[in-house]
Scaffold this motif. Sequence first.
Motif, mmCIF file in Angstrom:
data_model
loop_
_atom_site.group_PDB
_atom_site.id
_atom_site.type_symbol
_atom_site.label_atom_id
_atom_site.label_comp_id
_atom_site.label_asym_id
_atom_site.label_seq_id
_atom_site.Cartn_x
_atom_site.Cartn_y
_atom_site.Cartn_z
ATOM 1 N N ASP A 4 0.818 -1.211 0.000
ATOM 2 C CA ASP A 4 0.000 0.000 0.000
ATOM 3 C C ASP A 4 0.852 1.261 0.000
ATOM 4 N N GLU A 5 1.964 1.212 0.694
ATOM 5 C CA GLU A 5 2.807 2.400 0.837
ATOM 6 C C GLU A 5 3.780 2.583 -0.329
ATOM 7 N N PHE A 6 4.461 1.477 -0.713
ATOM 8 C CA PHE A 6 5.559 1.583 -1.684
ATOM 9 C C PHE A 6 5.343 0.807 -2.976
ATOM 10 N N ARG A 7 4.240 0.069 -3.055
ATOM 11 C CA ARG A 7 3.954 -0.779 -4.228
ATOM 12 C C ARG A 7 5.067 -1.799 -4.471
ATOM 13 N N VAL A 8 5.521 -2.411 -3.360
ATOM 14 C CA VAL A 8 6.561 -3.437 -3.423
ATOM 15 C C VAL A 8 6.027 -4.676 -2.722
ATOM 16 N N SER A 9 6.197 -5.827 -3.357
ATOM 17 C CA SER A 9 5.766 -7.087 -2.762
ATOM 18 C C SER A 9 6.981 -7.762 -2.128
ATOM 19 N N ILE A 10 6.894 -8.010 -0.799
ATOM 20 C CA ILE A 10 8.019 -8.587 -0.063
ATOM 21 C C ILE A 10 7.464 -9.459 1.066
ATOM 22 N N SER A 11 8.134 -10.552 1.359
ATOM 23 C CA SER A 11 7.665 -11.432 2.435
ATOM 24 C C SER A 11 8.023 -10.825 3.790
ATOM 25 N N LYS A 12 7.290 -11.232 4.815
ATOM 26 C CA LYS A 12 7.558 -10.728 6.169
ATOM 27 C C LYS A 12 8.957 -11.103 6.616
ATOM 28 N N GLN A 13 9.386 -12.319 6.266
ATOM 29 C CA GLN A 13 10.715 -12.787 6.675
ATOM 30 C C GLN A 13 11.811 -11.930 6.039
ATOM 31 N N THR A 14 11.678 -11.636 4.767
ATOM 32 C CA THR A 14 12.680 -10.820 4.079
ATOM 33 C C THR A 14 12.684 -9.398 4.619
ATOM 34 N N LEU A 15 11.501 -8.842 4.854
ATOM 35 C CA LEU A 15 11.405 -7.503 5.406
ATOM 36 C C LEU A 15 12.048 -7.441 6.788
ATOM 37 N N SER A 16 11.785 -8.453 7.615
ATOM 38 C CA SER A 16 12.365 -8.508 8.953
ATOM 39 C C SER A 16 13.888 -8.571 8.883
ATOM 40 N N ARG A 17 14.405 -9.400 8.000
ATOM 41 C CA ARG A 17 15.860 -9.534 7.849
ATOM 42 C C ARG A 17 16.493 -8.220 7.398
ATOM 43 N N GLU A 18 15.870 -7.556 6.442
ATOM 44 C CA GLU A 18 16.405 -6.284 5.938
ATOM 45 C C GLU A 18 16.384 -5.200 7.017
#
Length: 64
Positions: A4-18
């Motif tokens: 909704d914010e950035f129009r990027v699809s990312i998994s929760k695990q990847t987002l958490s790691r980043e």
Amino acid sequence: MVWDEFRVSISKQTLSRELRESGYRKLSARPRHHAQDDDAIPAFKKPSPPSWQRSGRRSHAVRP
């Protein structure tokens, strides 16, 4: 959320790691007992000492 914010699809695990690699950490609230009585809490809290206190009045008597 991220979509909704950035129009990027990312998994929760990847987002958490980043986020962890960027220096962010997950904060969680302190757990509370399920039967805790909210009305009894103030009775058991200890008052915090004042951050400073005015010292007692000193007499400036001259010593012989």
